[in-house]
Design an enzyme around this catalytic site. Structure first.
Site, PDB file in Angstrom:
ATOM      1  N   GLU A 124     -13.270   7.998   8.710  1.00  9.20           N
ATOM      2  CA  GLU A 124     -12.801   6.895   9.546  1.00  9.20           C
ATOM      3  C   GLU A 124     -11.460   7.283  10.144  1.00  9.20           C
ATOM      4  OE1 GLU A 124     -10.391   3.287  10.439  1.00  9.20           O
ATOM      5  OE2 GLU A 124     -10.053   4.634   8.758  1.00  9.20           O
TER       6      GLU A 124
ATOM      7  N   GLN B 153       0.855  -1.187   0.000  1.00  7.67           N
ATOM      8  CA  GLN B 153       0.000   0.000   0.000  1.00  7.67           C
ATOM      9  C   GLN B 153       0.897   1.245   0.000  1.00  7.67           C
ATOM     10  OE1 GLN B 153      -2.058  -1.430   3.548  1.00  7.67           O
ATOM     11  NE2 GLN B 153      -4.019  -1.326   2.484  1.00  7.67           N
TER      12      GLN B 153
ATOM     13  N   ASP C  78     -11.404   6.519   4.157  1.00  8.38           N
ATOM     14  CA  ASP C  78     -10.626   5.624   5.009  1.00  8.38           C
ATOM     15  C   ASP C  78      -9.316   6.265   5.452  1.00  8.38           C
ATOM     16  OD1 ASP C  78     -10.170   2.795   6.020  1.00  8.38           O
ATOM     17  OD2 ASP C  78      -8.398   3.048   4.758  1.00  8.38           O
TER      18      ASP C  78
END
Length: 606
Positions: A294, A220, A252
């Protein structure tokens, strides 16, 4: 033109905030304006009509959410469409489809390593299947929420692939360095998200001989928001999701998106500027679309991501601390853990997402000063909760498992379905009808604590059926080391449950009692009985307050009316749930095991 009218209301603020991040980038700002206009021009007329109501729907009592994994619930999107009546019959009006954008092949962090923001995970369908689901659900009055991972992409995303091919333009989309000097300087101030399984914040890539910032997993790659092109690309993706009918976009890992050397790269001021720009842009181009943030941070930090009236950010945020205190209060039978939670003033019509379970574990992020003030030692209390929901303590009704147990720190988190943690699995195994009855009451009480409070209640699929722990993951080599799969079992369509009808009745009540009404205040009031939670609700459209009482124990509890009179409440009241009358002129009010009441003064009685 509608777009120009909206834009003029935001243009000055947009330019001011953009200049904070990207000074002297006039041409880039103009490109952003053109992109926004093009997005609006491509927006479906049906959605433009919905935009007139903006995001008023998030503050409505009629909004009740559910989160689910498509593959675990219905195998794929086509089958999901056939189950729309399950949601409408229950009263669900918002569905959060857990990550379904196309992930990288192989390891993908549960779908949070995205390969393509504009395609669907082929395991559950394609973009046309998704649009068909949106259309069908919208016809039933059900809105759709999707995840949008904004901190990083997968290392096989188109931009990453071009970066690996040596294109400098795309290498600048990420944080890449030729040697370890700057990465080491960053590391000196950074924490680690996954210190055991993914230590460090940089990964050396052999193909391009560069260090790449990878805050989460090596596959990632963190995006470089200091590059205006990255910001524009991510805005474009945001508007794309809004234009295909997504009503709520879950952003996110928001605390991580801006990086500054010498800081911990968490919750930096520029993050708030980016989110405020996202909010302004969506308000111009797709104003009925809400942003859900989030952030796994402390309550006093997460609340900042709502922004302020003059600089709004997220429409909604997860109320993780409330979730923790629900389970804390259930285990201790002590309502003070919830009653003493800090209260925050939110921007108007900004709301918390209230939930009891989700796809993740329960991490015990307790307010240690509050725990001490209640007479408990924080670490000992945390260990009690860990062991209680593991089911290893005498008197525990729970069956669960530990997640990421650290023997050195004596720390762990807990996994398990709501029903199993609330005692139903153990009661069934014991063939104990009374304990089954208590477990059902406990399950309903937990749902009442999220359904009757201000905010959007978000159920986790399977909880409405009282679904128990699923131990099948222990036989899957890819899952067996991750106990969170205990509560990520496949939805069992072969079973029925009295839990469904009880929750449906509670949702119906929520919509009838609150509906389009606006809860001005929703605050705990302290009373003498520490086992009972008392909530005062001031409803804008109601002349009389609501009082909510929750018995957090399996025993009968008495509430002395002197406690209520001290807050100025007198007379005869009626329980809106059952219709029974309560007189505050009597000495006390009786609550049965795990009983909860929603009472309002009966203005017909004197």
């Amino acid at each position: 033109m509608i777009f120009n009218q909206r834009l003029m209301g935001y243009l000055e603020a947009l330019k001011r905030k953009y200049d904070i991040l990207y000074p002297e980038c006039e041409a880039a700002f103009n490109d952003l304006m053109h992109m926004m206009q093009a997005s609006f021009m491509a927006r479906n007329d049906i959605y433009i009509e919905k935009d007139s109501g903006a995001t008023d729907w998030i503050a409505s009592g009629e909004t009740v959410g559910m989160m689910l994994y498509v593959d675990l619930f219905s195998e794929n999107l086509k089958h999901l469409k056939t189950h729309v009546d399950h949601f409408s019959n229950l009263g669900i009006s918002l569905i959060h489809l857990m990550p379904i954008l196309m992930p990288r092949e192989g390891e993908n962090d549960g779908g949070y390593a995205v390969k393509n923001y504009r395609a669907i995970d082929p395991r559950v369908g394609n973009l046309e299947d998704f649009k068909a689901v949106v259309s069908e659900f919208h016809q039933k009055g059900i809105k759709i929420c999707l995840d949008y991972v904004i901190n990083h992409t997968a290392n096989d995303h188109e931009w990453a692939v071009k970066a690996l091919m040596g294109e400098e333009k795309y290498q600048d989309y990420y944080l890449m360095y030729d040697d370890s000097a700057i990465p080491n300087a960053f590391e000196s101030a950074l924490g680690e998200v996954f210190p055991t399984i993914a230590p460090g914040n940089f990964t050396f890539n052999e193909d391009i001989q560069k260090y790449v910032m990878t805050t989460f997993y090596p596959y990632q790659w963190d995006l470089n928001y200091k590059n205006p092109r990255v910001f524009h690309e991510m805005v474009s993706n945001l508007l794309f999701l809004a234009n295909i009918g997504v009503d709520m976009i879950r952003l996110d890992a928001i605390p991580y998106i801006w990086k500054t050397l010498g800081t911990d790269c968490r919750n930096l001021p520029e993050v708030h500027v980016i989110l405020s720009l996202f909010r302004d842009i969506i308000s111009v181009c797709a104003p009925s679309t809400a942003l859900l943030g989030e952030a796994i941070v402390s309550p006093n930090v997460i609340v900042r991501y709502f922004g302020k009236e003059e600089r709004l950010e997220c429409h909604s945020l997860y109320n993780a601390s409330y979730m923790v205190e629900i389970w804390n209060s259930i285990a201790t039978r002590d309502a003070r853990h919830m009653a003493l939670m800090p209260q925050y003033d939110l921007p108007q019509k900004s709301v918390w997402i209230n939930y009891a379970r989700c796809h993740d574990d329960i991490g015990w992020g307790l307010d240690e000063s509050k725990i001490r003030n209640l007479g408990f030692e924080p670490q000992a209390h945390k260990n009690f909760l860990i062991d209680f929901y593991l089911g290893s303590l005498d008197g525990s009704f729970s069956i669960g498992e530990l997640y990421e147990y650290n023997p050195e720190k004596q720390d762990a988190r807990n996994s398990g379905t709501l029903a199993s943690l609330a005692g139903l699995e153990k009661a069934i195994e014991s063939s104990d009808r009374y304990q089954v009855e208590l477990a059902h009451k406990r399950i309903l009480l937990i749902h009442a604590l999220i359904l009757l409070r201000k905010g959007i209640p978000m159920l986790y699929a399977g909880d409405e059926m009282g679904q128990l722990n699923d131990y099948a993951y222990k036989h899957d080599p890819k899952k067996m080391k991750d106990s969170r799969w205990l509560h990520r079992g496949r939805f069992d369509w072969s079973k029925s449950s009295p839990v469904f009808d009880a929750i449906k009745e509670l949702i119906d009540f929520r919509k009838k009692a609150y509906g389009q009404k606006y809860i001005v205040e929703d605050q705990p009031l302290l009373i003498g009985n520490q086992h009972v939670l008392l909530i005062q609700q001031i409803i804008k459209e109601e002349s009389e307050d609501y009082l909510l009482l929750f018995n957090m124990t399996e025993d009968r509890q008495w509430v002395y009316t002197t406690d209520l009179k001290r807050y100025g409440y007198h007379g005869v009241w009626i329980d809106l749930l059952q219709g029974k009358q309560l007189s505050f002129e009597e000495e006390k009010i009786l609550l049965g095991p795990y009983e909860f009441l929603v009472i309002q003064k009966n203005i017909l009685k004197k």
